[in-house]
Design a protein around this motif. Sequence first.
Motif, PDB file in Angstrom:
ATOM      1  N   SER A  83      -6.408  23.726 -39.086  1.00  0.00           N
ATOM      2  CA  SER A  83      -7.494  23.893 -38.121  1.00  0.00           C
ATOM      3  C   SER A  83      -6.989  24.476 -36.812  1.00  0.00           C
ATOM      4  O   SER A  83      -7.671  25.285 -36.174  1.00  0.00           O
ATOM      5  CB  SER A  83      -8.183  22.554 -37.868  1.00  0.00           C
ATOM      6  OG  SER A  83      -8.787  22.094 -39.041  1.00  0.00           O
ATOM      7  N   THR A  84      -5.789  24.098 -36.423  1.00  0.00           N
ATOM      8  CA  THR A  84      -5.191  24.682 -35.233  1.00  0.00           C
ATOM      9  C   THR A  84      -4.861  26.152 -35.468  1.00  0.00           C
ATOM     10  O   THR A  84      -5.025  26.980 -34.578  1.00  0.00           O
ATOM     11  CB  THR A  84      -3.938  23.898 -34.831  1.00  0.00           C
ATOM     12  OG1 THR A  84      -4.289  22.518 -34.681  1.00  0.00           O
ATOM     13  CG2 THR A  84      -3.364  24.405 -33.531  1.00  0.00           C
ATOM     14  N   LEU A 129     -13.390  23.534 -45.938  1.00  0.00           N
ATOM     15  CA  LEU A 129     -12.565  23.129 -44.795  1.00  0.00           C
ATOM     16  C   LEU A 129     -11.486  22.142 -45.217  1.00  0.00           C
ATOM     17  O   LEU A 129     -10.332  22.266 -44.814  1.00  0.00           O
ATOM     18  CB  LEU A 129     -13.431  22.516 -43.698  1.00  0.00           C
ATOM     19  CG  LEU A 129     -14.221  23.471 -42.827  1.00  0.00           C
ATOM     20  CD1 LEU A 129     -15.104  22.697 -41.860  1.00  0.00           C
ATOM     21  CD2 LEU A 129     -13.321  24.403 -42.078  1.00  0.00           C
ATOM     22  N   ASN A 134      -3.742  20.393 -29.251  1.00  0.00           N
ATOM     23  CA  ASN A 134      -3.916  20.092 -30.674  1.00  0.00           C
ATOM     24  C   ASN A 134      -2.577  19.890 -31.379  1.00  0.00           C
ATOM     25  O   ASN A 134      -2.482  19.107 -32.317  1.00  0.00           O
ATOM     26  CB  ASN A 134      -4.684  21.214 -31.380  1.00  0.00           C
ATOM     27  CG  ASN A 134      -6.152  21.191 -31.074  1.00  0.00           C
ATOM     28  OD1 ASN A 134      -6.659  20.256 -30.458  1.00  0.00           O
ATOM     29  ND2 ASN A 134      -6.853  22.214 -31.492  1.00  0.00           N
ATOM     30  N   ILE A 151      -5.377  16.431 -35.375  1.00  0.00           N
ATOM     31  CA  ILE A 151      -6.139  17.528 -35.967  1.00  0.00           C
ATOM     32  C   ILE A 151      -5.205  18.259 -36.924  1.00  0.00           C
ATOM     33  O   ILE A 151      -4.065  18.549 -36.566  1.00  0.00           O
ATOM     34  CB  ILE A 151      -6.672  18.466 -34.872  1.00  0.00           C
ATOM     35  CG1 ILE A 151      -7.670  17.710 -33.990  1.00  0.00           C
ATOM     36  CG2 ILE A 151      -7.317  19.694 -35.474  1.00  0.00           C
ATOM     37  CD1 ILE A 151      -8.166  18.478 -32.809  1.00  0.00           C
ATOM     38  N   GLY A 187      -4.081  28.491 -42.111  1.00  0.00           N
ATOM     39  CA  GLY A 187      -5.097  28.493 -41.065  1.00  0.00           C
ATOM     40  C   GLY A 187      -5.100  29.786 -40.262  1.00  0.00           C
ATOM     41  O   GLY A 187      -6.142  30.249 -39.811  1.00  0.00           O
ATOM     42  N   VAL A 236      -6.538  28.174 -37.438  1.00  0.00           N
ATOM     43  CA  VAL A 236      -7.834  28.872 -37.344  1.00  0.00           C
ATOM     44  C   VAL A 236      -8.209  29.067 -35.884  1.00  0.00           C
ATOM     45  O   VAL A 236      -8.674  30.146 -35.487  1.00  0.00           O
ATOM     46  CB  VAL A 236      -8.925  28.089 -38.104  1.00  0.00           C
ATOM     47  CG1 VAL A 236     -10.305  28.634 -37.813  1.00  0.00           C
ATOM     48  CG2 VAL A 236      -8.664  28.104 -39.602  1.00  0.00           C
ATOM     49  N   LEU A 237      -8.003  28.045 -35.071  1.00  0.00           N
ATOM     50  CA  LEU A 237      -8.294  28.139 -33.641  1.00  0.00           C
ATOM     51  C   LEU A 237      -7.481  29.246 -32.981  1.00  0.00           C
ATOM     52  O   LEU A 237      -8.008  30.022 -32.175  1.00  0.00           O
ATOM     53  CB  LEU A 237      -8.011  26.798 -32.958  1.00  0.00           C
ATOM     54  CG  LEU A 237      -8.136  26.768 -31.445  1.00  0.00           C
ATOM     55  CD1 LEU A 237      -9.590  26.847 -31.034  1.00  0.00           C
ATOM     56  CD2 LEU A 237      -7.498  25.521 -30.889  1.00  0.00           C
ATOM     57  N   GLU A 264      -7.482  22.778 -44.995  1.00  0.00           N
ATOM     58  CA  GLU A 264      -6.662  21.895 -44.168  1.00  0.00           C
ATOM     59  C   GLU A 264      -5.445  21.352 -44.911  1.00  0.00           C
ATOM     60  O   GLU A 264      -4.463  20.970 -44.291  1.00  0.00           O
ATOM     61  CB  GLU A 264      -7.513  20.743 -43.627  1.00  0.00           C
ATOM     62  CG  GLU A 264      -8.449  21.191 -42.535  1.00  0.00           C
ATOM     63  CD  GLU A 264      -9.374  20.095 -42.065  1.00  0.00           C
ATOM     64  OE1 GLU A 264      -9.385  19.005 -42.679  1.00  0.00           O
ATOM     65  OE2 GLU A 264     -10.092  20.327 -41.089  1.00  0.00           O
ATOM     66  N   TYR A 322     -16.192  21.222 -37.167  1.00  0.00           N
ATOM     67  CA  TYR A 322     -15.342  22.344 -37.571  1.00  0.00           C
ATOM     68  C   TYR A 322     -14.069  21.925 -38.305  1.00  0.00           C
ATOM     69  O   TYR A 322     -13.393  22.761 -38.857  1.00  0.00           O
ATOM     70  CB  TYR A 322     -14.946  23.188 -36.355  1.00  0.00           C
ATOM     71  CG  TYR A 322     -16.121  23.843 -35.707  1.00  0.00           C
ATOM     72  CD1 TYR A 322     -16.881  24.771 -36.393  1.00  0.00           C
ATOM     73  CD2 TYR A 322     -16.479  23.535 -34.404  1.00  0.00           C
ATOM     74  CE1 TYR A 322     -17.969  25.377 -35.803  1.00  0.00           C
ATOM     75  CE2 TYR A 322     -17.559  24.138 -33.811  1.00  0.00           C
ATOM     76  CZ  TYR A 322     -18.301  25.062 -34.513  1.00  0.00           C
ATOM     77  OH  TYR A 322     -19.372  25.649 -33.925  1.00  0.00           O
ATOM     78  N   ASN A 323     -13.700  20.678 -38.258  1.00  0.00           N
ATOM     79  CA  ASN A 323     -12.486  20.216 -38.914  1.00  0.00           C
ATOM     80  C   ASN A 323     -12.551  18.709 -39.089  1.00  0.00           C
ATOM     81  O   ASN A 323     -13.470  18.052 -38.628  1.00  0.00           O
ATOM     82  CB  ASN A 323     -11.240  20.612 -38.126  1.00  0.00           C
ATOM     83  CG  ASN A 323     -11.251  20.085 -36.725  1.00  0.00           C
ATOM     84  OD1 ASN A 323     -12.121  19.323 -36.335  1.00  0.00           O
ATOM     85  ND2 ASN A 323     -10.287  20.476 -35.932  1.00  0.00           N
ATOM     86  N   SER A 324     -11.544  18.175 -39.761  1.00  0.00           N
ATOM     87  CA  SER A 324     -11.444  16.725 -39.884  1.00  0.00           C
ATOM     88  C   SER A 324     -10.401  16.233 -38.885  1.00  0.00           C
ATOM     89  O   SER A 324      -9.531  16.983 -38.455  1.00  0.00           O
ATOM     90  CB  SER A 324     -11.055  16.333 -41.305  1.00  0.00           C
ATOM     91  OG  SER A 324      -9.790  16.858 -41.617  1.00  0.00           O
TER      92      SER A 324
END
Length: 143
Positions: free
Chosen positions: A26-27, A106, A74, A22, A117, A29-30, A110, A4-6
Amino acid sequence: MQIYNSVTTCKCERCGNEVEIIPLASTGVLVTIGLLVMAFWGVVLFGDGAHVGMIGSALYALAGLGLLFTVVSNLRPHWKNPITDRCEVADIAPDCSENHSAKSPLLWLEKRGFIAGLIGPLFVIGLVLGLATLIGYVSFTYF
């Protein structure tokens, strides 16, 4: 690149410790997806004056604490290692050897940061719902 992410692994030149970071997008999006899921679950559990009981309320609170713990874990490497946010970030070119369909979008997201995100999933959801509305309108009107 994970599913889901790098994840960027940074190594200290002095002590040799490594930390996995992370990306902030991505955080974000979470956080957005987690809050949407929690809101949906809250409407299902607590909507229409339903009495959930102690177990349902405890599970909902536990899920909220789980989301909070995940987000904080994260963000913690960013707080503890602020130098990584200010240093020059390498431009990662998408590797075409892996057949990961969402890899390029993605990596693009990022690079944009935490706010992107947060907004990204809402934009994708709006795009999908708008396309579905357009298809439904054309189908209803012309067929």
